[in-house]
Design a protein around this motif. Structure first.
Motif, short mmCIF file in Angstrom:
data_model
loop_
_atom_site.label_atom_id
_atom_site.label_comp_id
_atom_site.label_asym_id
_atom_site.label_seq_id
_atom_site.Cartn_x
_atom_site.Cartn_y
_atom_site.Cartn_z
N MET A 1 0.82 -1.20 0.00
CA MET A 1 0.00 0.00 0.00
C MET A 1 0.87 1.26 0.00
O MET A 1 0.54 2.22 -0.69
CB MET A 1 -0.91 0.02 1.23
CG MET A 1 -2.07 -0.92 1.16
SD MET A 1 -3.14 -0.78 2.60
CE MET A 1 -2.26 -1.81 3.74
N ILE A 2 1.93 1.23 0.79
CA ILE A 2 2.79 2.41 0.89
C ILE A 2 3.49 2.64 -0.44
O ILE A 2 3.55 3.77 -0.93
CB ILE A 2 3.80 2.27 2.04
CG1 ILE A 2 3.05 2.25 3.37
CG2 ILE A 2 4.82 3.40 2.01
CD1 ILE A 2 3.91 1.94 4.57
N GLU A 3 4.00 1.56 -1.04
CA GLU A 3 4.68 1.69 -2.33
C GLU A 3 3.70 2.19 -3.39
O GLU A 3 4.02 3.08 -4.18
CB GLU A 3 5.27 0.35 -2.74
CG GLU A 3 6.07 0.41 -4.02
CD GLU A 3 6.69 -0.94 -4.35
OE1 GLU A 3 7.71 -0.94 -5.05
OE2 GLU A 3 6.15 -1.99 -3.92
N ARG A 4 2.51 1.63 -3.41
CA ARG A 4 1.50 2.04 -4.38
C ARG A 4 1.07 3.48 -4.19
O ARG A 4 0.76 4.18 -5.15
CB ARG A 4 0.30 1.10 -4.28
CG ARG A 4 -0.59 1.17 -5.51
CD ARG A 4 -1.66 0.11 -5.47
NE ARG A 4 -2.75 0.62 -4.66
CZ ARG A 4 -3.70 -0.10 -4.13
NH1 ARG A 4 -3.70 -1.40 -4.28
NH2 ARG A 4 -4.66 0.45 -3.42
N SER A 5 1.11 3.97 -2.94
CA SER A 5 0.67 5.34 -2.68
C SER A 5 1.61 6.38 -3.26
O SER A 5 1.24 7.55 -3.39
CB SER A 5 0.49 5.57 -1.18
OG SER A 5 1.73 5.65 -0.53
N SER A 6 2.85 5.97 -3.63
CA SER A 6 3.75 6.92 -4.28
C SER A 6 3.20 7.34 -5.63
O SER A 6 3.28 8.51 -6.00
CB SER A 6 5.13 6.29 -4.47
OG SER A 6 5.71 6.03 -3.23
N ALA A 7 2.63 6.40 -6.37
CA ALA A 7 2.04 6.71 -7.67
C ALA A 7 0.58 7.12 -7.53
O ALA A 7 0.09 7.98 -8.26
CB ALA A 7 2.16 5.51 -8.60
N GLU A 8 -0.12 6.48 -6.59
CA GLU A 8 -1.53 6.77 -6.35
C GLU A 8 -1.71 7.20 -4.90
O GLU A 8 -1.92 6.36 -4.02
CB GLU A 8 -2.38 5.51 -6.56
CG GLU A 8 -2.29 4.86 -7.90
CD GLU A 8 -3.02 3.52 -7.86
OE1 GLU A 8 -4.11 3.44 -7.27
OE2 GLU A 8 -2.46 2.55 -8.40
N PRO A 9 -1.63 8.49 -4.57
CA PRO A 9 -1.73 8.94 -3.18
C PRO A 9 -2.99 8.45 -2.46
O PRO A 9 -2.98 8.22 -1.26
CB PRO A 9 -1.71 10.46 -3.29
CG PRO A 9 -0.98 10.73 -4.57
CD PRO A 9 -1.36 9.59 -5.49
N GLY A 10 -4.06 8.23 -3.19
CA GLY A 10 -5.30 7.75 -2.58
C GLY A 10 -5.18 6.37 -1.97
O GLY A 10 -5.95 6.00 -1.08
N ALA A 11 -4.20 5.58 -2.41
CA ALA A 11 -4.00 4.24 -1.86
C ALA A 11 -3.57 4.28 -0.40
O ALA A 11 -3.73 3.30 0.33
CB ALA A 11 -2.97 3.48 -2.70
N PHE A 12 -3.04 5.42 0.04
CA PHE A 12 -2.61 5.55 1.43
C PHE A 12 -3.80 5.45 2.38
O PHE A 12 -3.65 5.09 3.54
CB PHE A 12 -1.87 6.88 1.62
CG PHE A 12 -1.03 6.93 2.86
CD1 PHE A 12 0.23 6.36 2.87
CD2 PHE A 12 -1.50 7.53 4.01
CE1 PHE A 12 1.01 6.39 4.01
CE2 PHE A 12 -0.72 7.57 5.16
CZ PHE A 12 0.53 7.00 5.16
N ALA A 13 -4.99 5.75 1.87
CA ALA A 13 -6.21 5.67 2.70
C ALA A 13 -6.43 4.25 3.23
O ALA A 13 -6.96 4.07 4.31
CB ALA A 13 -7.42 6.13 1.90
#
Length: 191
Positions: free
Chosen positions: A1-13
């Motif tokens: 999730m953290i890695e994905r949130s770099s490209a998609e900030p919404g994934a941090f939710a």
């Protein structure tokens, strides 16, 4: 999730949804529910800003988040001190004058709580943080070591030191009760 949130900030939710309750509970236990919401929010704000520095080899982000929360609470030391005073005052307010047979037990419990709160306050910041991450953050030794960025042996020694101090504080009341609330019974000593 953290890695994905770099490209998609919404994934941090998703990370927030998974860990926010645990961070809130930990903060509420340490500083009270009034400041817990702020600590929780600030923890995730800091985590979001620092997500690029997260070690992706670590599967569980909870120790990392609890470490951030612990450091934020250090900045709020005055709030924590007021919470301890409030806890003691709340316990004292619960003593009912109508229940005389329970008054002695409650006074002893209040005295014991005061001794334990004093012992907790007397711990070094690092020992207190370690103990509370274990007791209230539900982290194991490895998780605490990761949260505080210290070796696991340091966690063991800090917990040992904290437990020893708290046992001594708890034992002080037992000794006081045995000797008549501060008065030494010399006849019992001679026997």
């Amino acid at each position: 999730m953290i890695e994905r949130s770099s490209a998609e900030p919404g994934a941090f939710a998703l990370l927030y949804d998974r860990h926010a309750p645990a961070i809130y509970r930990y903060a509420a236990r340490r500083i009270g529910s009034d400041g817990a919401e702020d600590i929780m929010s600030e923890t995730f704000l800091v985590a979001f800003e620092r997500r690029s520095a997260y070690d992706l080899a670590v599967v569980d982000a909870r120790p990392w988040l609890l470490g951030i929360a612990t450091r934020l609470m250090r900045k709020h030391v005055r709030v924590e001190a007021r919470a301890w005073k409030g806890m003691v005052a709340d316990l004292a307010a619960q003593i009912s004058p109508d229940v005389i047979e329970q008054a002695s037990a409650r006074v002893d419990a209040t005295r014991q709580t005061g001794r334990l709160a004093s012992a907790l306050r007397s711990l070094s910041t690092s020992d207190r943080d370690t103990l509370l991450l274990y007791a209230w953050g539900d982290l194991d030794y490895a998780g605490i070591a990761e949260a505080l960025d210290v070796p696991i042996g340091t966690v063991r020694s800090r917990l040992n030191r904290a437990r020893r101090l708290l046992r001594r504080a708890a034992g002080a009341l037992e000794t006081e009760t045995e000797t008549g609330h501060g008065r030494t019974d010399t006849a019992a000593q001679r026997a």
